[in-house]
Design a protein around this motif. Structure first.
Motif, PDB file in Angstrom:
ATOM      1  N   ARG A 186       0.859  -1.190   0.000  1.00 15.11           N
ATOM      2  CA  ARG A 186       0.000   0.000   0.000  1.00 15.11           C
ATOM      3  C   ARG A 186       0.891   1.234   0.000  1.00 15.11           C
ATOM      4  NH1 ARG A 186      -4.685  -1.742   4.423  1.00 15.11           N
ATOM      5  NH2 ARG A 186      -5.099  -3.744   3.419  1.00 15.11           N
ATOM      6  N   GLU A 238       1.210   3.942   1.339  1.00 16.93           N
ATOM      7  CA  GLU A 238       0.753   4.725   2.489  1.00 16.93           C
ATOM      8  C   GLU A 238       1.330   6.134   2.407  1.00 16.93           C
ATOM      9  OE1 GLU A 238      -1.297   3.762   4.760  1.00 16.93           O
ATOM     10  OE2 GLU A 238      -1.264   1.570   4.793  1.00 16.93           O
ATOM     11  N   PHE A 297       5.174  -0.325  11.866  1.00  9.16           N
ATOM     12  CA  PHE A 297       3.725  -0.412  12.069  1.00  9.16           C
ATOM     13  C   PHE A 297       2.945  -0.077  10.796  1.00  9.16           C
ATOM     14  CE2 PHE A 297      -0.439   1.291  12.871  1.00  9.16           C
ATOM     15  CZ  PHE A 297      -0.994   0.284  13.625  1.00  9.16           C
ATOM     16  N   ARG A 298       3.287   1.026  10.179  1.00 10.61           N
ATOM     17  CA  ARG A 298       2.626   1.360   8.911  1.00 10.61           C
ATOM     18  C   ARG A 298       3.684   1.377   7.826  1.00 10.61           C
ATOM     19  NH1 ARG A 298      -2.140   2.692   8.024  1.00 10.61           N
ATOM     20  NH2 ARG A 298      -2.605   3.331  10.147  1.00 10.61           N
ATOM     21  N   SER A 299       3.774   0.284   7.089  1.00 13.24           N
ATOM     22  CA  SER A 299       4.792   0.145   6.056  1.00 13.24           C
ATOM     23  C   SER A 299       4.131   0.190   4.686  1.00 13.24           C
ATOM     24  CB  SER A 299       5.504  -1.206   6.183  1.00 13.24           C
ATOM     25  OG  SER A 299       5.984  -1.401   7.474  1.00 13.24           O
ATOM     26  N   GLU A 308      -4.351  -0.817  15.766  1.00 15.28           N
ATOM     27  CA  GLU A 308      -4.888  -2.075  15.224  1.00 15.28           C
ATOM     28  C   GLU A 308      -3.808  -3.092  14.858  1.00 15.28           C
ATOM     29  OE1 GLU A 308      -7.540  -1.543  11.847  1.00 15.28           O
ATOM     30  OE2 GLU A 308      -6.985  -3.505  11.059  1.00 15.28           O
ATOM     31  N   LEU A 309      -4.041  -4.327  15.343  1.00 14.11           N
ATOM     32  CA  LEU A 309      -3.183  -5.456  14.964  1.00 14.11           C
ATOM     33  C   LEU A 309      -3.863  -6.267  13.871  1.00 14.11           C
ATOM     34  CD1 LEU A 309      -2.041  -7.431  18.137  1.00 14.11           C
ATOM     35  CD2 LEU A 309      -0.621  -6.170  16.535  1.00 14.11           C
ATOM     36  N   SER A 335      -8.173 -10.827   9.524  1.00 15.97           N
ATOM     37  CA  SER A 335      -7.042 -10.394   8.697  1.00 15.97           C
ATOM     38  C   SER A 335      -5.977  -9.747   9.582  1.00 15.97           C
ATOM     39  CB  SER A 335      -7.556  -9.396   7.663  1.00 15.97           C
ATOM     40  OG  SER A 335      -6.474  -8.776   7.022  1.00 15.97           O
ATOM     41  N   GLY A 349      -1.823  -8.669  10.483  1.00 14.56           N
ATOM     42  CA  GLY A 349      -0.588  -8.204   9.865  1.00 14.56           C
ATOM     43  C   GLY A 349       0.606  -8.889  10.524  1.00 14.56           C
ATOM     44  N   ARG A 358       3.021  -6.052  11.975  1.00 14.78           N
ATOM     45  CA  ARG A 358       2.498  -5.412  13.193  1.00 14.78           C
ATOM     46  C   ARG A 358       2.560  -6.376  14.367  1.00 14.78           C
ATOM     47  NH1 ARG A 358      -2.652  -1.694  11.329  1.00 14.78           N
ATOM     48  NH2 ARG A 358      -1.449  -0.455   9.861  1.00 14.78           N
TER      49      ARG A 358
HETATM   50  P1  ATP Z   1      -5.155   0.869   9.076  1.00 19.03           P
HETATM   51  O1  ATP Z   1      -6.507   1.422   9.433  1.00 19.03           O
HETATM   52  O2  ATP Z   1      -4.203   0.814  10.220  1.00 19.03           O
HETATM   53  O3  ATP Z   1      -4.582   1.469   7.832  1.00 19.03           O
HETATM   54  P2  ATP Z   1      -6.599  -1.154   7.779  1.00 19.03           P
HETATM   55  O4  ATP Z   1      -7.842  -1.216   8.601  1.00 19.03           O
HETATM   56  O5  ATP Z   1      -6.605  -0.460   6.490  1.00 19.03           O
HETATM   57  O6  ATP Z   1      -5.392  -0.650   8.689  1.00 19.03           O
HETATM   58  P3  ATP Z   1      -6.882  -3.799   6.840  1.00 19.03           P
HETATM   59  O7  ATP Z   1      -7.186  -3.404   5.450  1.00 19.03           O
HETATM   60  O8  ATP Z   1      -7.984  -4.260   7.716  1.00 19.03           O
HETATM   61  O9  ATP Z   1      -6.080  -2.622   7.553  1.00 19.03           O
HETATM   62  O10 ATP Z   1      -5.715  -4.872   6.796  1.00 19.03           O
HETATM   63  C1  ATP Z   1      -5.639  -5.945   7.704  1.00 19.03           C
HETATM   64  C2  ATP Z   1      -4.349  -5.931   8.477  1.00 19.03           C
HETATM   65  O11 ATP Z   1      -3.228  -5.752   7.626  1.00 19.03           O
HETATM   66  C3  ATP Z   1      -4.252  -4.806   9.488  1.00 19.03           C
HETATM   67  O12 ATP Z   1      -4.924  -5.117  10.672  1.00 19.03           O
HETATM   68  C4  ATP Z   1      -2.757  -4.726   9.690  1.00 19.03           C
HETATM   69  O13 ATP Z   1      -2.318  -5.689  10.621  1.00 19.03           O
HETATM   70  C5  ATP Z   1      -2.215  -5.065   8.334  1.00 19.03           C
HETATM   71  N1  ATP Z   1      -1.843  -3.814   7.636  1.00 19.03           N
HETATM   72  C6  ATP Z   1      -2.648  -3.025   6.906  1.00 19.03           C
HETATM   73  N2  ATP Z   1      -1.975  -1.971   6.431  1.00 19.03           N
HETATM   74  C7  ATP Z   1      -0.707  -2.101   6.872  1.00 19.03           C
HETATM   75  C8  ATP Z   1       0.490  -1.331   6.720  1.00 19.03           C
HETATM   76  N3  ATP Z   1       0.518  -0.228   5.993  1.00 19.03           N
HETATM   77  N4  ATP Z   1       1.630  -1.768   7.321  1.00 19.03           N
HETATM   78  C9  ATP Z   1       1.628  -2.892   8.053  1.00 19.03           C
HETATM   79  N5  ATP Z   1       0.544  -3.659   8.228  1.00 19.03           N
HETATM   80  C10 ATP Z   1      -0.618  -3.284   7.646  1.00 19.03           C
END
Ligand code: ATP
Length: 568
Positions: free
Chosen positions: A300, A302, A310-312, A384-385, A426, A428, A431
């Motif tokens: 993604r 981001e 945590f947010r990669s 969120e994990l 789902s 991560g 994380r």
């Molecule tokens: P966030 O709100 O933190 O962006 P999300 O709700 O978009 O997360 P989901 O689409 O539900 O995330 O993805 C499921 C899981 O994938 C998340 O709970 C997380 O553990 C992991 N994840 C999502 N985006 C990332 C990211 N940018 N870096 C690391 N892990 C991620």
């Protein structure tokens, strides 16, 4: 984040690098934001986590099978799933620094806003003015130049004691002020307690970026605002209206780079499961409810990668799509929430740091009938994990409609055909690895070589996920019989677990090095092992436990079974 939390986070990041858990990607070239490499210990930790997830979610169940889908898929998948049109975040840009923020992550604030309007460039005026002296006849010209040199700016010149100079300056100012006036208004937010000069500074920077070298701010007005408007929390500058920004990485498949070859790096692994639903259903002959599990990379773009891994921008997900009948959806959502909480406890994450958030109706995806976020108290806050979502039959329906292929389930007993619903836990990988490290990180007191207490850094990993399970040490490195025995023990344990052999340095230091990477057990071969002092102790070793630092004497032949049972 409090000072102690941010200090703790810094220590964790530094330990991760120092001991080879996590490095910045492309570090020697200055890195690339939001991308990380896992080093020798990080990769072990990650693999242990993934294997345990696979074991619990697939191998220990009759109702789940696995798959491993490709990262690139036909673009039609992303059109049908809705990602191409809607997988975006509302973004706001800072008017000053151009930095982007996710609109939902900027809290509206109350305070004072200072509005600036009609900035004029003093420098430019002076230059134009300078130049204009050329057509003034002598000696007035020289006199004006003389005054001008003494004056620091135009304002002074217009207030000069000589009425003729004043008149001239005003006239000139009137002639030339218009082209260098910037009418664009600009507002700066001042939180309580910040002095107005700081707002002026931000505004000056803003007008400088618009070509005014030395802006003079006129038309200043202040106003109180209540919790409505969003300003850049870093500088108070106004933010733009939210705009959508798609998070998928676009790429081209094949030799031509045009619209027909576009696709995306997958932003989630789930879609591969939905589009293979029919194949898997046919070959596995599973009856509802049943699930398909997958672990794999997701990407993604981001906007603000942060908080270490945590947010990669590239990460791994562990996803289960658990297909069911419509009337089972809500019940299974609760079931999977509980199963997933158990999982985190079983890998050693403290229960009191885990929380379940019921995602409110207006924040859930429109097709979801219920979503829970499993959150963890990281040093940088509760985050969120994992998401556990009841996605209804939305995805399969979309793919059936877009592909024209039936993705229905046939119920033998009722003779009904329908599109199954799905509940999705789902998680991560990255994380969870970060949560494991944060949870395990501790400092305590332990005696050094001379029995003096010193601070020890220890990762209290659950043995199940610890990168190295057992370290084996000969008491002395130049005593061949000790070394040979230790090597034998390594060979004995290797078929069962990842062990590490270390013969360098004092034994206490060797223990410390293992404590710091979270190795739960240490085995030391000493002279007793050789039976030199007491024949009864021949072929026994000391087994040390990391957290309690307690040592016990055990027979070498019992080591594999003792350790295997303690690890699992
Ligand atoms: P966030 O709100 O933190 O962006 P999300 O709700 O978009 O997360 P989901 O689409 O539900 O995330 O993805 C499921 C899981 O994938 C998340 O709970 C997380 O553990 C992991 N994840 C999502 N985006 C990332 C990211 N940018 N870096 C690391 N892990 C991620």
């Amino acid at each position: 984040m409090s000072a102690s939390d941010s200090q703790r986070m810094e220590q964790i990041v530094s330990l991760c690098k120092r001991r080879g858990f996590i490095f910045q990607s492309s570090e020697i070239y200055g890195g690339l934001n939001g991308l990380w490499d896992y080093g020798p210990l990080g990769v072990e930790l990650k693999r242990n986590l993934k294997s345990y997830w696979w074991r619990v979610m697939v191998h220990e169940r009759d109702d789940v099978v696995g798959m491993d889908g490709s990262i690139l898929m036909n673009r039609a998948v992303w059109k049908a799933s809705g990602h191409e049109d809607t997988f975006s975040d509302p973004m706001v840009d800072c008017l000053l620094t151009k930095k982007r923020f996710r609109a939902d992550q900027i809290e509206p604030q109350s305070g004072t806003v200072i509005h600036f309007a009609g900035a004029i460039d003093e420098q430019l005026l002076r230059e134009t003015f300078d130049y204009s002296f050329g057509d003034i006849p002598e000696p007035k010209r020289r006199e004006l130049e003389e005054h001008y040199r003494r004056c620091k700016n135009l304002d002074e010149l217009t207030r000069h004691s000589d009425p003729e100079v004043r008149e001239f300056a005003k006239k000139r100012l009137g002639e030339i002020a218009r082209p260098v006036r910037i009418d664009e208004p600009f507002s700066v937010f001042l939180p309580k307690g910040k002095p107005p000069e700081s707002a002026r500074k931000v505004a000056i920077q803003y007008y400088q970026q618009r070509g005014l070298t030395n802006p003079k701010l006129t038309g200043e007005r202040s106003e109180k605002v209540e919790n409505t408007t969003r300003y850049n929390p870093e500088n108070g500058s106004l933010l733009t209206e939210p705009r959508s920004f798609n998070l998928m990485f676009k790429t081209y498949v094949g030799a031509t780079e045009d619209e027909s070859s576009v696709t995306y790096l997958r932003p989630e692994t789930a879609q591969a499961i939905f589009v293979q639903f029919k194949n898997i259903l046919e070959i596995s002959r599973k009856k509802l409810p049943f699930g398909v599990a997958q672990i794999g990379k997701a990407f993604r773009n981001e906007i603000n990668p942060r908080n270490f891994t945590f947010r990669s921008r590239e990460f791994e997900q562990m996803e289960l799509e658990y297909f069911c009948r419509a009337d089972e959806g809500m019940k299974l959502l609760e079931y999977w929430r509980e199963e997933r909480l158990k999982f985190y406890e079983n890998i050693g994450i403290s229960r009191e740091k885990l929380h379940v958030l019921t995602v409110p109706d207006d924040e859930r995806a429109f097709y979801s009938k219920g979503t829970y976020d499993i959150e963890y108290d990281f040093p940088f806050g509760r985050q969120e994990l994992e998401g556990v979502a009841y996605r209804t039959d939305y995805d399969l329906k979309q793919h059936q409609q877009a592909s024209g292929k039936l993705l229905e389930y046939f119920d033998d007993e009722t003779k009904e055909k329908f599109i199954p619903h799905v509940v999705e836990p789902s998680a991560g990988v990255d994380r969870t690895v970060l949560a494991l490290i944060c949870d395990a990180y501790a400092e305590d007191q332990a005696p050094d070589e001379k029995g003096k207490m010193e601070t020890r850094t220890v990762l209290r990993f659950h043995p199940r996920i610890a990168p190295v399970k057992c370290a084996v040490f000969p008491l002395l490195k130049n005593k061949e019989p000790l070394v040979a025995k230790a090597r034998e023990i390594v060979d004995l344990l290797r078929p069962h677990m990842f062990v590490f052999y270390d013969e360098s340095g004092a034994i206490g230091r060797r223990y410390r090095r293992q404590d710091e990477i979270g190795t739960p057990f240490g085995v030391t071969v000493d002279f007793e092992t050789l039976g030199e002092k007491n024949a009864a102790l021949k072929d026994t070793v000391t087994l040390r436990e990391r957290d309690s630092m307690k040592q016990e004497r055990v027979a070498i032949k019992d080591l594999p079974s003792i350790l295997v049972s303690r690890i699992s």
